[in-house]
Design a protein around this motif. Structure first.
Motif, PDB file in Angstrom:
ATOM      1  N   TYR A 224       0.855  -1.229  -0.046  1.00  0.00           N
ATOM      2  CA  TYR A 224      -0.120   0.036   0.054  1.00  0.00           C
ATOM      3  C   TYR A 224       0.907   1.125   0.154  1.00  0.00           C
ATOM      4  N   PRO A 225       0.229   2.440  -0.485  1.00  0.00           N
ATOM      5  CA  PRO A 225       0.849   3.616  -0.641  1.00  0.00           C
ATOM      6  C   PRO A 225       1.725   4.051   0.685  1.00  0.00           C
ATOM      7  N   GLY A 226       2.841   4.643   0.898  1.00  0.00           N
ATOM      8  CA  GLY A 226       3.541   4.751   2.010  1.00  0.00           C
ATOM      9  C   GLY A 226       4.352   6.336   2.038  1.00  0.00           C
ATOM     10  N   ALA A 227       5.322   6.617   2.593  1.00  0.00           N
ATOM     11  CA  ALA A 227       5.794   7.806   2.718  1.00  0.00           C
ATOM     12  C   ALA A 227       6.517   8.205   1.556  1.00  0.00           C
ATOM     13  N   GLY A 228       6.735   9.582   1.501  1.00  0.00           N
ATOM     14  CA  GLY A 228       7.635  10.183   0.530  1.00  0.00           C
ATOM     15  C   GLY A 228       6.973   9.887  -0.904  1.00  0.00           C
ATOM     16  N   LEU A 229       7.851   9.499  -1.766  1.00  0.00           N
ATOM     17  CA  LEU A 229       7.596   9.075  -3.031  1.00  0.00           C
ATOM     18  C   LEU A 229       6.694   7.690  -3.335  1.00  0.00           C
ATOM     19  N   ASN A 230       6.454   7.009  -2.280  1.00  0.00           N
ATOM     20  CA  ASN A 230       5.926   5.839  -2.497  1.00  0.00           C
ATOM     21  C   ASN A 230       4.460   5.638  -2.744  1.00  0.00           C
ATOM     22  N   GLU A 231       4.166   5.451  -3.798  1.00  0.00           N
ATOM     23  CA  GLU A 231       2.682   5.558  -4.582  1.00  0.00           C
ATOM     24  C   GLU A 231       2.265   4.107  -4.193  1.00  0.00           C
ATOM     25  N   GLY A 232       2.813   3.198  -3.658  1.00  0.00           N
ATOM     26  CA  GLY A 232       2.536   1.978  -3.578  1.00  0.00           C
ATOM     27  C   GLY A 232       2.708   0.927  -4.703  1.00  0.00           C
ATOM     28  N   THR A 233       2.758  -0.347  -4.338  1.00  0.00           N
ATOM     29  CA  THR A 233       3.022  -1.172  -5.688  1.00  0.00           C
ATOM     30  C   THR A 233       1.454  -1.906  -6.066  1.00  0.00           C
ATOM     31  N   PRO A 234       0.973  -1.465  -7.180  1.00  0.00           N
ATOM     32  CA  PRO A 234      -0.128  -2.247  -7.452  1.00  0.00           C
ATOM     33  C   PRO A 234      -0.190  -3.661  -7.539  1.00  0.00           C
ATOM     34  N   LEU A 235      -1.359  -4.433  -7.502  1.00  0.00           N
ATOM     35  CA  LEU A 235      -1.467  -5.885  -7.751  1.00  0.00           C
ATOM     36  C   LEU A 235      -1.300  -5.949  -9.096  1.00  0.00           C
ATOM     37  N   PRO A 236      -0.547  -7.114  -9.515  1.00  0.00           N
ATOM     38  CA  PRO A 236      -0.487  -7.682 -10.963  1.00  0.00           C
ATOM     39  C   PRO A 236      -2.196  -7.417 -11.362  1.00  0.00           C
ATOM     40  N   GLY A 237      -2.198  -7.162 -12.636  1.00  0.00           N
ATOM     41  CA  GLY A 237      -3.628  -7.435 -13.378  1.00  0.00           C
ATOM     42  C   GLY A 237      -4.083  -6.160 -13.851  1.00  0.00           C
ATOM     43  N   PRO A 238      -5.267  -6.084 -14.203  1.00  0.00           N
ATOM     44  CA  PRO A 238      -6.179  -6.939 -13.996  1.00  0.00           C
ATOM     45  C   PRO A 238      -6.132  -8.041 -15.321  1.00  0.00           C
TER      46      PRO A 238
ATOM     47  N   ALA B 299      -4.307 -12.880  -8.215  1.00  0.00           N
ATOM     48  CA  ALA B 299      -3.337 -12.224  -7.578  1.00  0.00           C
ATOM     49  C   ALA B 299      -2.430 -13.372  -7.045  1.00  0.00           C
ATOM     50  N   THR B 300      -1.029 -13.631  -6.982  1.00  0.00           N
ATOM     51  CA  THR B 300      -0.301 -14.644  -6.696  1.00  0.00           C
ATOM     52  C   THR B 300      -0.338 -14.556  -5.384  1.00  0.00           C
ATOM     53  N   MET B 301       0.064 -15.688  -4.608  1.00  0.00           N
ATOM     54  CA  MET B 301       0.042 -15.764  -3.304  1.00  0.00           C
ATOM     55  C   MET B 301       0.719 -14.649  -2.642  1.00  0.00           C
ATOM     56  N   GLY B 302       1.991 -14.258  -3.227  1.00  0.00           N
ATOM     57  CA  GLY B 302       2.837 -13.160  -2.664  1.00  0.00           C
ATOM     58  C   GLY B 302       1.865 -11.957  -2.727  1.00  0.00           C
ATOM     59  N   ALA B 303       1.271 -11.758  -3.787  1.00  0.00           N
ATOM     60  CA  ALA B 303       0.619 -10.513  -3.960  1.00  0.00           C
ATOM     61  C   ALA B 303      -0.554 -10.409  -2.749  1.00  0.00           C
ATOM     62  N   LEU B 304      -1.059 -11.309  -2.492  1.00  0.00           N
ATOM     63  CA  LEU B 304      -2.128 -11.419  -1.378  1.00  0.00           C
ATOM     64  C   LEU B 304      -1.413 -11.442   0.053  1.00  0.00           C
ATOM     65  N   GLY B 305      -0.430 -11.325   0.256  1.00  0.00           N
ATOM     66  CA  GLY B 305       0.327 -11.372   1.348  1.00  0.00           C
ATOM     67  C   GLY B 305       0.404 -12.876   1.974  1.00  0.00           C
ATOM     68  N   LEU B 306       0.163 -13.798   1.199  1.00  0.00           N
ATOM     69  CA  LEU B 306      -0.076 -15.127   1.768  1.00  0.00           C
ATOM     70  C   LEU B 306       1.333 -15.952   1.877  1.00  0.00           C
ATOM     71  N   ALA B 307       2.135 -15.010   0.976  1.00  0.00           N
ATOM     72  CA  ALA B 307       4.006 -15.466   1.057  1.00  0.00           C
ATOM     73  C   ALA B 307       4.594 -14.102   1.336  1.00  0.00           C
ATOM     74  N   PRO B 308       5.756 -14.005   1.485  1.00  0.00           N
ATOM     75  CA  PRO B 308       6.377 -12.652   1.836  1.00  0.00           C
ATOM     76  C   PRO B 308       6.154 -11.903   0.579  1.00  0.00           C
ATOM     77  N   ALA B 309       5.848 -10.637   0.957  1.00  0.00           N
ATOM     78  CA  ALA B 309       5.354  -9.641  -0.090  1.00  0.00           C
ATOM     79  C   ALA B 309       6.928  -8.805  -0.562  1.00  0.00           C
ATOM     80  N   GLN B 310       6.773  -8.486  -1.701  1.00  0.00           N
ATOM     81  CA  GLN B 310       7.800  -7.766  -2.424  1.00  0.00           C
ATOM     82  C   GLN B 310       7.407  -6.492  -2.244  1.00  0.00           C
ATOM     83  N   ALA B 311       7.750  -5.746  -1.120  1.00  0.00           N
ATOM     84  CA  ALA B 311       7.484  -4.351  -0.516  1.00  0.00           C
ATOM     85  C   ALA B 311       8.348  -3.410  -1.615  1.00  0.00           C
ATOM     86  N   ALA B 312       7.495  -2.431  -1.989  1.00  0.00           N
ATOM     87  CA  ALA B 312       8.189  -1.361  -2.560  1.00  0.00           C
ATOM     88  C   ALA B 312       9.571  -0.760  -1.755  1.00  0.00           C
ATOM     89  N   THR B 313       9.311  -0.635  -0.564  1.00  0.00           N
ATOM     90  CA  THR B 313      10.436  -0.382   0.477  1.00  0.00           C
ATOM     91  C   THR B 313      10.437  -1.183   1.478  1.00  0.00           C
TER      92      THR B 313
END
Lengths: 514, 514
Positions: free
Chosen positions: A220-234, B12-26
């Motif tokens: 999800y969106p965070g601090a500074g420039l972090n707009e969040g990482t969208p889910l893959p899709g749709p 969404a993949t398992m990771g994207a759901l948070g069901l596996a360690p997520a690839q966080a933007a930060t």
């Protein structure tokens, strides 16, 4: 005002909304009062109530307000009937001889029967009147999951809804743009429809669904420039519909299931306990199995077994609230028509399992705080707890199923049920579903003594049903099975009120003063 | 598997759901620890924090975990900033000299600022970590109302949704039946789409919307033969779209607003209070207005006014969390670019009024337990309380508006605001909205001292925004205004964490050991 005779006319009137006195189909219930007997020369009578579930307790409670001397016979060890909350220490033996003793931690419980209340239900009024605190029950949650096994991975409701609503909106907007609905829609209709679809589907002015942040984020969106990482899709339109996720969307639109829903704080059995306290525990005989009912012109005698002994109780009236398929087996002299009518109510199978966990991993890891995951596995529904958020421990309803699936689980031993439920649940939630489990307790209502069913499908349109709405001599019938809200406590409450009203009016208006 | 490459791939993949360690933007936030200083020869420093809102308190709280000696300067009488809960006795004077003292009953309160938390927000983690109990916040309720003034009468959400979804489903099903979408849909797509629409719109196999019990009832089903009294309707298609009720449906699909939402038990300020306690009240100076900031090569000096006296505080670092448009007015030596950047954040107007009632008539009369009524009146939103259901008293948020409407209400005296809000609310709810009122308290954030705004619209893409993400010498900036979740506490928390991380890494990696 709208184009077609005034949009004001389109909506429910103030009265229909309940903003002015409603035109109810039946008069509002008026509880019997002590003062009803003033000047009549009559007095409250004795009543034996068969069954200490919600209907039976309510009958005794309401009649008690006018001084009726009620005695409730309940075969089980506690009142409430299907209003049954399992806590650490709860013990139950089923019809197959399996005994379970719940080992849940303090504060952890399973509402094995009814577990939610809609705002309009009279159950809410009883909670208020009885001083039973209520809290929200999370019946729908955008972060809960949908798991159709063929899809291979769960998807969150929010994502599934965004995609389905997006493509549905795109399709209808395009059909509208192309004139396909010109025969049905005025130019004004079209403008308004498109305006709705653009918002509802997040399809923009181009009328193309290309995803929306309503789907949620991988991060999800965070601090500074972090707009969040969208889910893959749709995913593509065909894939969205092939995934068959939309079949679950109507549930939360139901007149009986739409949010908000509520539950008593501390367990559904707080209602049964409060009714029992209000009636007076001395009026309730537990472990009392009804053996026979004998009606006479001025009284009713009920024989029952309690503590290994057969006893008899004679009263002026009887209110019979046992499940109809069990009442049909009780010998009586009320006529063959009554037995036949009682036998025409089928008993449904349903089961639930409460999985006690040593952590609330669904909150910390999955960010799911209450709600229901839907699946096409035989689990049917998986419920996350709606109370004690962030506590150390908690309980998931690992299945809540009916029909074939309920009979399949019910045929297993309790340990086998747990194994199967966990094996299935791991597919959705991963290994923590197994590794964090600390204890389980399951119920198969159709294999539960003195109930032998979860609910019925009443033969509403038959003479049999109508027969049981009338007293058989001095015996009145009541239960959710004699209502249009079967399987809801609301049905039991209103049916009990109907029996109470009929009985009380009879006492007030007929017969010689006592 | 689906037709187009496997439906499994669609979700969404398992990771994207948070069901596996997520690839966080930060990288995940790691709080500073005392042990971070082992072996480094360095030690925690002194920090002066400007502003005791959520960002400032969080900075002090997180830095305090590693032993930083923090002092928070807060100009208002309480910590929390816009996290502000009004209870009986709360007093506030606005920039126009209007003083209000809330006369709410015990247990009744208004969360004047933030009032809801989404499951994914880091605010939930702070509640857990700080031991602040949470409960559901009812952000959407099928029994809440939609009131568009031209329609003349309110309609419940459940009714409006049933009608809009019904007609939308009918239109799309008919277009599909007529082949209008053959170019876009395969035969399989069509079958699946129609199956969805039949359920979603309750339109049956004939693909005609003729109403559904999802609309709700005038009198709900009851005992015996009482099937309930349906609401009148449904209205004609043109009238449904003319009523413009669908414009409100997207709100609850928002990634930040979808149910479930939560609130701290007892008031949002429980978070600020818990942070303050964790920091240590002795580290927080209330009533301390910042007058000037002077950065030097190795320290920062802040002068402030407290209790009528001007004081100075010198520390190794400063974390500045005042609203940017106010910080822009504080004299400093950090460069004209900083002032210019701070000045580029606009301040938004918003207002709320809390109407305290002597009864919970919305629960007993309207069967509305929490949730939000939407209206095109200048009230914008009307909130029913999500806590203490069935209590004797309660509080309705009589308006929560922004922009022009907020400025219009803000320009009135508090008494005039109450009069106007009640006059408007009576249109929706009837006379009890006036007759049951016992007290009111309103806030206009843009007219509130030391805040002067509800939130901002950050210039995210500008050099000015980026400038403030870097420290100005030894001064770090933080606040929801330096995040992508403005107006949410989540933004304040993550921004504070970013500042804390940068500051701590600098201390660990640069400069001579102290």
């Amino acid at each position: 005002m709208g184009a077609s005779g005034g949009a004001g006319a389109m909506f429910a009137t103030m009265g229909a909304l309940g903003l002015a006195p409603a035109q109810a189909a039946t008069p509002a219930f008026q509880a019997p009062r002590l003062s009803d007997f003033h000047l009549t020369g009559r007095a409250a009578r004795t009543v034996v109530v068969l069954g200490g579930g919600i209907a039976g307790l309510t009958a005794a409670y309401e009649l008690g307000k006018a001084g009726y001397d009620c005695t409730v016979l309940e075969a089980r060890a506690v009142t409430g009937g299907r209003n049954f909350t399992v806590r650490g220490g709860t013990t139950q033996t089923d019809l197959d001889g399996h005994t379970q003793k719940a080992a849940y931690s303090p504060g952890v419980y399973l509402n094995a029967g009814p577990a939610r209340i809609a705002q309009w239900m009279v159950t809410m009024d009883y909670c208020r009147e009885l001083g039973v605190p209520i809290q929200p029950f999370v019946n729908a949650n955008a972060d809960a999951l949908i798991y159709n096994e063929a899809n291979g991975a769960p998807v969150r409701y929010r994502t599934a809804k965004a995609d389905v609503y997006g493509y549905v909106s795109e399709l209808l907007a395009k059909a509208t743009d192309q004139g396909a609905l010109d025969g049905r829609l005025t130019a004004e209709d079209k403008t308004r429809l498109l305006s709705f679809l653009e918002g509802f589907g997040a399809i923009g002015a181009a009328h193309e669904y290309g995803g929306t942040n309503r789907r949620g984020f991988q991060a999800y969106p965070g601090a500074g420039l972090n707009e969040g990482t969208p889910l893959p899709g749709p995913p593509a339109l065909s894939d969205v519909f092939a995934g068959n996720v939309g079949r679950y969307f109507s549930f939360e639109l139901g007149y009986d299931q739409a949010m908000m829903m509520f539950q008593p704080v501390g367990g559904m059995d707080r209602i049964a306990a409060a009714l029992t306290t209000a009636i007076g525990a001395r009026r309730v005989r537990l472990g009392a199995e009804v053996l026979e009912v004998t009606g006479r012109s001025s009284q009713v005698t009920v024989t029952y077994r309690q503590g290994g002994r057969t006893r008899a109780l004679t009263a002026d009236f009887c209110v019979a609230t046992l499940p109809p398929h069990l009442m049909a087996r009780v010998p009586h002299n009320l006529g063959a028509g009554v037995t036949s009518a009682l036998s025409s109510f089928p008993a449904a199978a349903s089961g639930k399992i409460g999985l006690g966990y040593r952590s609330r991993w669904w909150e910390t890891d999955l960010r799911i705080y209450g709600g229901i995951t839907e699946t096409d596995l035989d689990l049917a529904h998986v419920w996350y707890p709606s109370h004690d958020f962030h506590a150390a421990r908690g309980l998931i309803v690992g299945y809540y199923n009916t029909g074939t699936a309920a009979r399949a689980y019910g045929a297993l031993t309790p340990a086998e049920r747990t194994d199967r439920a966990v094996m299935q649940g791991v597919k959705i939630h991963g290994e923590k579903y197994r590794s964090e489990l600390s204890s389980a307790f399951s119920i198969a209502w159709h294999r539960t003594p003195f109930l032998e069913g979860a609910w019925t499908s009443p033969p509403w349109t038959t003479p049999a049903y109508r027969l049981l709405l009338e007293p058989a001599g001095r015996v009145y019938f009541a239960g959710d099975w004699l209502s249009h809200e079967v399987a809801w406590q609301h049905g039991a409450f209103v049916s009990a009120r109907a029996a109470v009203t009929a009985l009380h009016q009879r006492v007030l208006s007929t017969g010689v003063p006592r």
